[in-house]
Motif scaffolding. Structure first.
Motif, PDB file in Angstrom:
ATOM      1  N   CYS A   7       0.841  -1.186   0.000  1.00 46.67           N
ATOM      2  CA  CYS A   7       0.000   0.000   0.000  1.00 46.67           C
ATOM      3  C   CYS A   7       0.886   1.250   0.000  1.00 46.67           C
ATOM      4  O   CYS A   7       1.817   1.344   0.794  1.00 46.67           O
ATOM      5  CB  CYS A   7      -0.869  -0.031   1.256  1.00 46.67           C
ATOM      6  SG  CYS A   7      -1.732   1.491   1.584  1.00 46.67           S
ATOM      7  N   ALA A  14      -1.324  -4.833  -0.376  1.00 47.08           N
ATOM      8  CA  ALA A  14      -2.568  -4.295  -0.917  1.00 47.08           C
ATOM      9  C   ALA A  14      -3.641  -5.377  -0.997  1.00 47.08           C
ATOM     10  O   ALA A  14      -3.337  -6.550  -1.190  1.00 47.08           O
ATOM     11  CB  ALA A  14      -2.313  -3.716  -2.301  1.00 47.08           C
ATOM     12  N   GLN A  15      -4.879  -4.972  -0.813  1.00 46.50           N
ATOM     13  CA  GLN A  15      -6.013  -5.891  -0.950  1.00 46.50           C
ATOM     14  C   GLN A  15      -6.705  -5.644  -2.282  1.00 46.50           C
ATOM     15  O   GLN A  15      -6.862  -4.499  -2.698  1.00 46.50           O
ATOM     16  CB  GLN A  15      -7.009  -5.640   0.189  1.00 46.50           C
ATOM     17  CG  GLN A  15      -6.421  -5.865   1.557  1.00 46.50           C
ATOM     18  CD  GLN A  15      -6.075  -7.319   1.787  1.00 46.50           C
ATOM     19  OE1 GLN A  15      -6.813  -8.227   1.423  1.00 46.50           O
ATOM     20  NE2 GLN A  15      -4.907  -7.552   2.369  1.00 46.50           N
ATOM     21  N   HIS A  18      -9.334  -3.074  -2.586  1.00 47.75           N
ATOM     22  CA  HIS A  18      -8.963  -1.672  -2.392  1.00 47.75           C
ATOM     23  C   HIS A  18      -7.720  -1.299  -3.176  1.00 47.75           C
ATOM     24  O   HIS A  18      -7.156  -0.230  -2.974  1.00 47.75           O
ATOM     25  CB  HIS A  18      -8.731  -1.388  -0.911  1.00 47.75           C
ATOM     26  CG  HIS A  18      -9.886  -1.768  -0.041  1.00 47.75           C
ATOM     27  ND1 HIS A  18     -11.055  -1.050  -0.023  1.00 47.75           N
ATOM     28  CD2 HIS A  18     -10.055  -2.790   0.824  1.00 47.75           C
ATOM     29  CE1 HIS A  18     -11.893  -1.625   0.828  1.00 47.75           C
ATOM     30  NE2 HIS A  18     -11.311  -2.687   1.351  1.00 47.75           N
ATOM     31  N   ALA A  19      -7.277  -2.169  -4.054  1.00 47.41           N
ATOM     32  CA  ALA A  19      -6.051  -1.945  -4.804  1.00 47.41           C
ATOM     33  C   ALA A  19      -5.993  -0.534  -5.379  1.00 47.41           C
ATOM     34  O   ALA A  19      -6.997  -0.033  -5.876  1.00 47.41           O
ATOM     35  CB  ALA A  19      -5.947  -2.969  -5.925  1.00 47.41           C
ATOM     36  N   PRO A  20      -4.824   0.105  -5.346  1.00 46.92           N
ATOM     37  CA  PRO A  20      -3.570  -0.473  -4.849  1.00 46.92           C
ATOM     38  C   PRO A  20      -3.367  -0.283  -3.353  1.00 46.92           C
ATOM     39  O   PRO A  20      -2.256  -0.437  -2.862  1.00 46.92           O
ATOM     40  CB  PRO A  20      -2.519   0.318  -5.639  1.00 46.92           C
ATOM     41  CG  PRO A  20      -3.138   1.681  -5.754  1.00 46.92           C
ATOM     42  CD  PRO A  20      -4.633   1.451  -5.855  1.00 46.92           C
ATOM     43  N   PHE A  21      -4.433   0.006  -2.638  1.00 47.93           N
ATOM     44  CA  PHE A  21      -4.301   0.245  -1.199  1.00 47.93           C
ATOM     45  C   PHE A  21      -4.655  -0.998  -0.400  1.00 47.93           C
ATOM     46  O   PHE A  21      -5.177  -1.967  -0.947  1.00 47.93           O
ATOM     47  CB  PHE A  21      -5.193   1.411  -0.774  1.00 47.93           C
ATOM     48  CG  PHE A  21      -4.956   2.638  -1.598  1.00 47.93           C
ATOM     49  CD1 PHE A  21      -3.834   3.418  -1.378  1.00 47.93           C
ATOM     50  CD2 PHE A  21      -5.818   2.980  -2.621  1.00 47.93           C
ATOM     51  CE1 PHE A  21      -3.597   4.538  -2.158  1.00 47.93           C
ATOM     52  CE2 PHE A  21      -5.581   4.094  -3.396  1.00 47.93           C
ATOM     53  CZ  PHE A  21      -4.466   4.885  -3.166  1.00 47.93           C
ATOM     54  N   CYS A  22      -4.411  -0.947   0.894  1.00 46.22           N
ATOM     55  CA  CYS A  22      -4.657  -2.117   1.727  1.00 46.22           C
ATOM     56  C   CYS A  22      -6.046  -2.067   2.338  1.00 46.22           C
ATOM     57  O   CYS A  22      -6.546  -3.063   2.816  1.00 46.22           O
ATOM     58  CB  CYS A  22      -3.607  -2.186   2.830  1.00 46.22           C
ATOM     59  SG  CYS A  22      -3.832  -0.939   4.103  1.00 46.22           S
ATOM     60  N   CYS A  26      -6.960   3.719   3.947  1.00 46.80           N
ATOM     61  CA  CYS A  26      -5.810   4.254   3.224  1.00 46.80           C
ATOM     62  C   CYS A  26      -6.256   4.885   1.916  1.00 46.80           C
ATOM     63  O   CYS A  26      -5.702   5.866   1.447  1.00 46.80           O
ATOM     64  CB  CYS A  26      -4.794   3.147   2.974  1.00 46.80           C
ATOM     65  SG  CYS A  26      -3.837   2.754   4.442  1.00 46.80           S
ATOM     66  N   ARG A  27      -7.278   4.326   1.333  1.00 47.15           N
ATOM     67  CA  ARG A  27      -7.828   4.901   0.107  1.00 47.15           C
ATOM     68  C   ARG A  27      -8.309   6.320   0.389  1.00 47.15           C
ATOM     69  O   ARG A  27      -8.053   7.250  -0.359  1.00 47.15           O
ATOM     70  CB  ARG A  27      -9.018   4.038  -0.322  1.00 47.15           C
ATOM     71  CG  ARG A  27      -9.155   3.930  -1.806  1.00 47.15           C
ATOM     72  CD  ARG A  27     -10.243   2.921  -2.072  1.00 47.15           C
ATOM     73  NE  ARG A  27     -10.500   2.799  -3.480  1.00 47.15           N
ATOM     74  CZ  ARG A  27     -11.283   1.869  -3.996  1.00 47.15           C
ATOM     75  NH1 ARG A  27     -11.848   0.996  -3.207  1.00 47.15           N
ATOM     76  NH2 ARG A  27     -11.491   1.819  -5.277  1.00 47.15           N
TER      77      ARG A  27
END
Ligand SMILES: [Zn+2]
Length: 61
Positions: A7, A14-15, A18-22, A26-27
């Motif tokens: 992330c 990353a999940q 929520h890519a590229p965030f975790c 964070c998004r």
């Protein structure tokens, strides 16, 4: 070497949801950062001094 990109906010894996965030958190943080920078842009070019401050930590002679 890691195969998964971390992330960009907190560097956790990353999940997909929520890519590229975790995570959604964070998004949101990334979005807020974007908005925060946007407020400084209108009508005036970015101050070189401020840009330098944002990029600190990057390679510099
Ligand atoms: Zn994160």
């Amino acid at each position: 070497m890691k195969t998964t990109k971390g992330c960009p906010i907190c560097d956790r894996p990353a999940q997909a949801d929520h890519a590229p965030f975790c995570s959604q958190g964070c998004r949101d943080r990334d979005l807020l950062r974007w908005l925060g920078e946007g407020y400084r842009l209108p009508g005036r070019p970015a101050d070189p001094m401020e840009m330098d401050g944002l990029d600190r930590g990057d390679s510099r002679d």
